[in-house]
Scaffold this active site. Sequence first.
Site, PDB file in Angstrom:
ATOM      1  CG  ASN A   1     -12.507 -21.921  43.574  1.00  0.00           C
ATOM      2  OD1 ASN A   1     -12.778 -22.677  44.512  1.00  0.00           O
ATOM      3  ND2 ASN A   1     -12.426 -20.898  43.733  1.00  0.00           N
TER       4      ASN A   1
ATOM      5  CG  HIS B   1     -17.629 -23.191  45.518  1.00  0.00           C
ATOM      6  ND1 HIS B   1     -18.744 -22.525  45.398  1.00  0.00           N
ATOM      7  CD2 HIS B   1     -16.719 -23.011  44.675  1.00  0.00           C
ATOM      8  CE1 HIS B   1     -17.624 -21.397  45.163  1.00  0.00           C
ATOM      9  NE2 HIS B   1     -17.232 -21.953  43.968  1.00  0.00           N
TER      10      HIS B   1
ATOM     11  CG  HIS C   1     -10.060 -17.482  48.358  1.00  0.00           C
ATOM     12  ND1 HIS C   1     -10.849 -16.416  47.876  1.00  0.00           N
ATOM     13  CD2 HIS C   1      -9.095 -16.558  49.048  1.00  0.00           C
ATOM     14  CE1 HIS C   1     -10.618 -15.266  48.107  1.00  0.00           C
ATOM     15  NE2 HIS C   1      -9.608 -15.115  48.839  1.00  0.00           N
TER      16      HIS C   1
ATOM     17  NE  ARG D   1     -13.387 -15.780  50.635  1.00  0.00           N
ATOM     18  CZ  ARG D   1     -14.237 -14.226  50.590  1.00  0.00           C
ATOM     19  NH1 ARG D   1     -13.521 -13.627  51.111  1.00  0.00           N
ATOM     20  NH2 ARG D   1     -14.847 -13.603  49.794  1.00  0.00           N
TER      21      ARG D   1
ATOM     22  NE  ARG E   1     -16.373 -16.608  53.968  1.00  0.00           N
ATOM     23  CZ  ARG E   1     -16.311 -14.785  53.179  1.00  0.00           C
ATOM     24  NH1 ARG E   1     -17.663 -15.426  51.685  1.00  0.00           N
ATOM     25  NH2 ARG E   1     -16.999 -14.180  53.588  1.00  0.00           N
TER      26      ARG E   1
ATOM     27  CD  GLU F   1      -9.741 -17.070  44.059  1.00  0.00           C
ATOM     28  OE1 GLU F   1     -10.652 -16.669  44.856  1.00  0.00           O
ATOM     29  OE2 GLU F   1      -9.680 -17.569  43.373  1.00  0.00           O
TER      30      GLU F   1
ATOM     31  CB  THR G   1     -14.432 -12.895  44.931  1.00  0.00           C
ATOM     32  OG1 THR G   1     -13.364 -14.049  45.458  1.00  0.00           O
ATOM     33  CG2 THR G   1     -12.954 -11.868  44.631  1.00  0.00           C
TER      34      THR G   1
ATOM     35  CD  GLU H   1      -9.099 -15.332  37.849  1.00  0.00           C
ATOM     36  OE1 GLU H   1      -8.488 -15.848  38.380  1.00  0.00           O
ATOM     37  OE2 GLU H   1     -11.170 -15.593  38.443  1.00  0.00           O
TER      38      GLU H   1
ATOM     39  CG  HIS I   1     -16.566 -14.271  40.439  1.00  0.00           C
ATOM     40  ND1 HIS I   1     -17.505 -14.478  40.430  1.00  0.00           N
ATOM     41  CD2 HIS I   1     -15.938 -14.798  41.520  1.00  0.00           C
ATOM     42  CE1 HIS I   1     -18.394 -14.315  41.791  1.00  0.00           C
ATOM     43  NE2 HIS I   1     -16.921 -14.732  42.226  1.00  0.00           N
TER      44      HIS I   1
HETATM   45  N1  PXP Z   1     -11.892 -16.545  40.130  1.00  0.00           N
HETATM   46  C1  PXP Z   1     -11.914 -15.978  40.961  1.00  0.00           C
HETATM   47  C2  PXP Z   1     -10.685 -14.773  41.116  1.00  0.00           C
HETATM   48  C3  PXP Z   1     -12.893 -16.182  42.091  1.00  0.00           C
HETATM   49  O1  PXP Z   1     -12.843 -15.579  43.685  1.00  0.00           O
HETATM   50  C4  PXP Z   1     -13.619 -16.999  42.305  1.00  0.00           C
HETATM   51  C5  PXP Z   1     -14.727 -17.732  42.911  1.00  0.00           C
HETATM   52  O2  PXP Z   1     -14.034 -18.230  43.905  1.00  0.00           O
HETATM   53  C6  PXP Z   1     -13.789 -17.978  40.862  1.00  0.00           C
HETATM   54  C7  PXP Z   1     -12.840 -17.362  39.645  1.00  0.00           C
HETATM   55  C8  PXP Z   1     -14.614 -19.193  40.431  1.00  0.00           C
HETATM   56  O3  PXP Z   1     -16.015 -18.510  40.572  1.00  0.00           O
HETATM   57  P1  PXP Z   1     -17.115 -19.571  40.415  1.00  0.00           P
HETATM   58  O4  PXP Z   1     -17.023 -20.474  41.753  1.00  0.00           O
HETATM   59  O5  PXP Z   1     -18.593 -18.603  40.511  1.00  0.00           O
HETATM   60  O6  PXP Z   1     -17.370 -19.889  39.054  1.00  0.00           O
END
Ligand code: PXP
Length: 398
Positions: free
Chosen positions: A162, A165, A198, A200, A204, A225, A256, A306, A346
């Site tokens: 992901n 960030h 994601h 949003r 953001r 996402e 999330t 997931e 997550h």
């Molecule tokens: N899966 C989902 C559905 C998420 O919302 C996120 C966070 O954006 C992640 C996985 C990845 O989480 P992390 O950034 O904590 O590894």
Amino acid sequence: MPTDLTSQYTYAKGAVNRKRIKNLSNWLLNQCGVKEYTVSILLVDDKKICQLNNQYRQKNQPTNVLSFPFAEGADRSLLSLPVRELGDIVISVDTAFRESIEYRQNFHDRIAWLLIHGLLHLLGYDHEKSTEQAQKMSDKENELLNKLHFHRRTMMTKLAINVDHVATIRQARGINEPDPVAAAAICELAGASGIVVHLREDRRHMQDRDIYLLRQTVKTTLNLEMGANKEIIKIALDLKPDIVTLVPENRQELTTEGGLDVISQKKKIAKVIDKMEKRGIPVSIFSDPDPRQLKAVSEIGATFVELHTGRYCEAASEDALEHEFQLIATAAEEAHQLGLRVFAGHGLDYQNTAPIAALDMIEELSIGHAIISRAVFTGLDQAVKEMAAIINQASLSF
Ligand code: PXP
């Protein structure tokens, strides 16, 4: 019934798949040529097995499995009774669970190993008697384990990254770097099997420009996402990512916070799935490891689920960690049995990912924050490779 299973193990009861243990035990009796015999299996916690270990073996410590052949230590006249009873196998679920993490083994595979070990003791095998006896028992164990395809694993767990960030850092300055599109390319070159973003409602981090560019540049799979809201659904249908993951979206949240509550909005989510499917986009639902939600997820026709690993990652004690891990392990099996393909993610990081990656039914892990955070110090290429190595090693150890 040839197998009588009793559970005195109250903690996280649902995590032990009793039906599977019973089926396995009946299969083993058959394989060992004693299908007309009965066996009693007792599942207990460490406290109980410690007490039994002390009482019968003068060892005041927990152990993984104890076997008590029928009438052993009792009046010999019991042996002349016309019963076909092999005896009792006592398994500590606590120890089995700890060992499954230590040996990076699926929890049920660990229980299976203990059951085989206990049953062979009941049948007269004893590894403590001599080296020859130990070899004989180990050969028999391996023969049964091979028949069970114990180490069969069809594929390695995949790593999807992901890159939201990276966009968060860019948005903090409102300029054009660091670019999540460039980050995605580096992740793929370093071995990622997929890119997750994601979009949003409040934009953001990821922007529309990012996802459209990523659609053109991502060579692996692009997983979008999103919350189930009108505007984003329209964009998803236009973008046509490889997968859409539906998540709950709350404007106030930092990230999330929980799985999507499908039960309370089955019709609405089913409609979104239908729209996506018509456009050829398979849907994944981000779900808590809750059997009721999983059932609803499968009923509305999602392709993937997931599993939310957040609570496992945030567990504040060993007990809580065990509990949350068990929920995920059980949910992965249940989801698979419901016909869903299983992802998880997550909060996963370099310390807590291996046990999750080792779970058989989980195909892919979605990880963001830990990798991007490490990348600040090591570079993104290195951070991805280190996580991929952890996942590959965990997958291979089965
Ligand atoms: N899966 C989902 C559905 C998420 O919302 C996120 C966070 O954006 C992640 C996985 C990845 O989480 P992390 O950034 O904590 O590894």
